[in-house]
Design a protein around this motif. Structure first.
Motif, mmCIF file in Angstrom:
data_model
loop_
_atom_site.group_PDB
_atom_site.id
_atom_site.type_symbol
_atom_site.label_atom_id
_atom_site.label_comp_id
_atom_site.label_asym_id
_atom_site.label_seq_id
_atom_site.Cartn_x
_atom_site.Cartn_y
_atom_site.Cartn_z
ATOM 1 N N ALA A 94 8.762 1.824 -2.193
ATOM 2 C CA ALA A 94 8.085 3.036 -1.723
ATOM 3 C C ALA A 94 9.097 4.163 -1.542
ATOM 4 O O ALA A 94 8.868 5.305 -1.974
ATOM 5 C CB ALA A 94 7.352 2.758 -0.414
ATOM 6 N N PHE A 108 0.832 -1.199 0.000
ATOM 7 C CA PHE A 108 0.000 0.000 0.000
ATOM 8 C C PHE A 108 0.873 1.259 0.000
ATOM 9 O O PHE A 108 0.614 2.206 -0.757
ATOM 10 C CB PHE A 108 -0.923 0.010 1.216
ATOM 11 N N LEU A 109 1.908 1.274 0.835
ATOM 12 C CA LEU A 109 2.816 2.427 0.889
ATOM 13 C C LEU A 109 3.529 2.610 -0.447
ATOM 14 O O LEU A 109 3.747 3.741 -0.892
ATOM 15 C CB LEU A 109 3.830 2.236 2.011
ATOM 16 N N TYR A 140 2.409 1.794 -3.521
ATOM 17 C CA TYR A 140 1.513 2.361 -4.528
ATOM 18 C C TYR A 140 1.053 3.760 -4.155
ATOM 19 O O TYR A 140 0.772 4.575 -5.042
ATOM 20 C CB TYR A 140 0.326 1.431 -4.760
ATOM 21 N N ALA A 141 0.983 4.054 -2.855
ATOM 22 C CA ALA A 141 0.656 5.414 -2.440
ATOM 23 C C ALA A 141 1.759 6.368 -2.869
ATOM 24 O O ALA A 141 1.492 7.481 -3.347
ATOM 25 C CB ALA A 141 0.459 5.467 -0.926
ATOM 26 N N SER A 198 1.644 6.685 -6.634
ATOM 27 C CA SER A 198 0.505 7.524 -6.999
ATOM 28 C C SER A 198 0.810 8.996 -6.781
ATOM 29 O O SER A 198 0.463 9.847 -7.607
ATOM 30 C CB SER A 198 -0.726 7.115 -6.179
ATOM 31 N N LYS A 199 1.488 9.297 -5.685
ATOM 32 C CA LYS A 199 1.850 10.681 -5.382
ATOM 33 C C LYS A 199 2.802 11.234 -6.425
ATOM 34 O O LYS A 199 2.741 12.423 -6.781
ATOM 35 C CB LYS A 199 2.490 10.759 -3.997
ATOM 36 N N LYS A 223 -3.878 0.863 -5.884
ATOM 37 C CA LYS A 223 -3.420 1.151 -4.516
ATOM 38 C C LYS A 223 -4.162 0.308 -3.494
ATOM 39 O O LYS A 223 -3.617 -0.017 -2.433
ATOM 40 C CB LYS A 223 -3.590 2.649 -4.229
ATOM 41 N N TYR A 224 -5.398 -0.048 -3.805
ATOM 42 C CA TYR A 224 -6.193 -0.831 -2.851
ATOM 43 C C TYR A 224 -6.298 -2.313 -3.234
ATOM 44 O O TYR A 224 -6.436 -3.169 -2.354
ATOM 45 C CB TYR A 224 -7.593 -0.226 -2.724
ATOM 46 N N LYS A 242 -5.699 4.538 -8.316
ATOM 47 C CA LYS A 242 -6.452 4.397 -7.069
ATOM 48 C C LYS A 242 -6.866 2.948 -6.857
ATOM 49 O O LYS A 242 -6.771 2.411 -5.739
ATOM 50 C CB LYS A 242 -7.678 5.301 -7.096
#
Length: 261
Positions: A238, A182-183, A185-186, A189-190, A208-209, A205
């Motif tokens: 990440a 998750f971290l 892909y977060a 994504s950022k 990410k989930y 999005k």
């Protein structure tokens, strides 16, 4: 199939093949076959050697091996990040081409494909390169899994609270692996700057989930060493994504500050 779907499909295919590939017996220097000799045994050998330097701690050996893999792939990650930046810069021109050749007839579609290909070539962009990490990760994961479960000394070794060759009895590693994913892909994504592209923003999005859930259930059923690999590797990814974003910002700032000639 877009890059995100390809990533899921590639990982899924690789994981489905793990059980079949791991039923070929113990891996040794005498193991025959291209897959065993050039992919599985080298990873088994490196993990064993690193572990011997660390007091026969095979958990540390897998962690170091994971970091070495990420270091070797780091230049490719930089290239792919730069390729992704170029792709984002071309989006306005690609949008114009789609609007210009928006007709459904075959001739218009062929012309649009030709113009897009020309645009990619002139700007040194390779749109399908984004699928490469999924392919590489699939092969690495398959080879690593085989090296662990088919090397008796690795599979039988315990690290912290779990046996490397068995499922984590406390199921802590699947949770940590999902969190690290998750971290990852977060952070990606950022750094992806998809705000001006709703479709890409929605895809990111979803990934990410979806990916953390996918990784959790996979790590829940595989040898704990794979969960350990994902925890370390995805945490690294990440941090790498955050570094890439800072690198992009520095390059953009330098380009703005550079005096015109």
């Amino acid at each position: 199939m877009n890059q995100k779907q390809f990533s899921l499909a590639g990982l899924g295919l690789g994981l489905l093949l793990l059980a079949g590939c791991s039923s070929q017996g113990a891996i040794t220097p005498q193991s025959s076959g291209l897959w065993n000799h050039y992919f599985v045994y080298p990873i088994s050998y490196v993990i064993t050697e690193i572990s011997s330097w660390c007091g026969d701690n095979y958990g540390i050996g897998i962690i170091v091996m994971t970091l070495l893999i990420r270091l070797v792939l780091a230049p490719l990650a930089v290239y792919l990040n730069d390729n992704s930046v170029k792709m984002r810069e071309l989006q306005p021109q690609l949008k114009k081409l789609r609007e210009q050749y928006g007709a459904n007839d075959r001739e218009a579609q062929q012309k649009m494909t030709q113009e897009m290909t020309r645009l990619y070539r002139e700007n040194g962009v390779h749109p399908m390169m984004g699928c490469l990490p999924a392919v590489i990760q699939m092969f690495i994961l398959m080879a690593l899994y085989n090296a662990i479960v088919r090397t008796k000394v690795i599979a039988a070794h315990s690290f912290l609270w779990f046996s490397l060759g068995q499922v984590d009895p406390l199921h802590v590693l699947p949770v940590l692996a999902a969190l690290a994913t998750f971290l990852q892909y977060a952070a990606i994504s950022k750094a992806s700057h998809t705000g001006d592209n709703p479709a890409m923003q929605q895809q990111m999005k979803v990934m990410k989930y979806v990916m953390p859930v996918f990784i959790f259930f996979t790590a829940f059923h595989l040898a704990a060493a794979i969960g350990l690999y994902w925890v370390v590797g995805n945490t690294w990814m990440a941090l790498q994504a955050l570094y890439m974003e800072r690198r992009r910002q520095r390059l953009a700032a330098a380009a703005v500050a550079a005096p015109e000639i």
